[in-house]
Design a protein around this motif. Structure first.
Motif, mmCIF file in Angstrom:
data_model
loop_
_atom_site.group_PDB
_atom_site.id
_atom_site.type_symbol
_atom_site.label_atom_id
_atom_site.label_comp_id
_atom_site.label_asym_id
_atom_site.label_seq_id
_atom_site.Cartn_x
_atom_site.Cartn_y
_atom_site.Cartn_z
ATOM 1 N N CYS A 1 0.367 1.598 -9.745
ATOM 2 C CA CYS A 1 0.211 0.267 -9.148
ATOM 3 C C CYS A 1 1.148 -0.724 -9.834
ATOM 4 N N TRP B 1 2.748 1.731 -3.305
ATOM 5 C CA TRP B 1 1.798 2.196 -4.333
ATOM 6 C C TRP B 1 1.522 3.698 -4.143
ATOM 7 N N ILE C 1 -6.527 2.207 -2.420
ATOM 8 C CA ILE C 1 -5.283 1.464 -2.142
ATOM 9 C C ILE C 1 -5.498 0.592 -0.914
ATOM 10 N N THR D 1 -6.448 -1.290 -10.002
ATOM 11 C CA THR D 1 -5.058 -1.774 -10.102
ATOM 12 C C THR D 1 -4.490 -1.626 -11.521
ATOM 13 N N TYR E 1 -6.073 -3.766 -1.357
ATOM 14 C CA TYR E 1 -5.096 -4.676 -0.744
ATOM 15 C C TYR E 1 -5.839 -5.818 -0.030
ATOM 16 N N ARG F 1 0.840 -1.216 0.000
ATOM 17 C CA ARG F 1 0.000 0.000 0.000
ATOM 18 C C ARG F 1 0.869 1.259 0.000
#
Ligand SMILES: N[C@@H](CCC(=O)N[C@@H](CS)C(=O)NCC(=O)O)C(=O)O
Length: 217
Positions: free
Chosen positions: A194, A15, A160, A189, A164, A12
């Motif tokens: 990402c 990203w 995000i 995504t 996950y 996370r």
């Protein structure tokens, strides 16, 4: 230089850093090898769990708190709607529901199913954790019935957070995501940031490759 210790939920953070265009390095932490001999990491987080962040004198744990820190310190960013934005309440709720409601519960289902001794793979606790995940997921589904993202029309850090957890459910325990959740995952995504994060997080990338065929079983 910002250092992220460990993948897992550290994905996370990586990203988010990619979305924000901030320079960072990922310092791998191998939980399976055991962290007791990783003294450099234990000096950062004596609890031995990942992720952790080091940014100059700042050391933090908790992936959602780390994201909030980075967005507040290096923002403003559209990933975090301002408090007076109509999207703010949903953003704030799903940012936290993604961990406290979804990932925290499905994490323990994953541990039970894949790492517990065979006799403990189905336990009352694991069933309860799965039920917590499923009930919280109803909020995600209701949101997606009216909007493409958790905060409404635009992608934010709440996505995000939530994706996950959905990914862990899908790949870790073979949880079957319905078409709306699957489409949401694909939408969120598909972002370049990402994809770059996945290239940085080689353990996560390998886990994706390993579970590609099993996911949805
Ligand atoms: N709420 C924490 C959860 C952290 C967590 O449980 N991380 C896992 C891997 S993703 C871990 O380090 N597990 C091993 C342990 O807790 O000792 C966060 O969002 O960062």
């Amino acid at each position: 230089m910002i250092t992220v210790f460990g993948e897992g939920r550290g994905f996370r953070v990586v990203w988010l850093l990619e979305e924000m265009g901030l320079a960072y390095r990922l310092r791998p932490v191998d939980l399976f090898a055991g962290v007791e001999n990783d003294l450099e990491f234990l000096a950062i987080n004596p609890g031995g769990f990942i992720p952790a962040l080091q940014d100059g004198d700042v050391i933090m744990v908790e992936s959602i708190a780390i994201m909030e820190y980075l967005m507040a310190r290096y923002g403003p960013t559209p990933l975090a709607p301002a408090a007076d934005d109509a999207a703010f309440p949903a953003y704030q709720q799903f940012l936290h529901l993604g961990e406290a409601g979804l990932a925290a519960s499905i994490y323990f289902v994953n541990i039970a199913r894949n790492f517990a001794p065979p006799t403990e793979r189905t336990s009352h606790l694991a069933e309860q954790a799965l039920e917590v995940f499923e009930t919280r997921l109803r909020l995600v589904s209701r949101q997606l019935a009216g909007a493409p993202y958790m905060a409404g029309d635009r992608f934010t850090a709440a996505d995000i957070s939530v994706t996950y957890a959905l990914n862990l459910a899908k790949r870790g325990v073979g949880f079957a995501l319905d078409p709306s959740l699957t489409a949401y995952m694909a939408r969120a995504t598909a972002r370049d940031a990402c994809k770059r994060a996945l290239e940085t997080c080689q353990s996560t990338k390998a886990w994706h490759a390993r579970t590609e065929t099993e996911a949805g079983r």
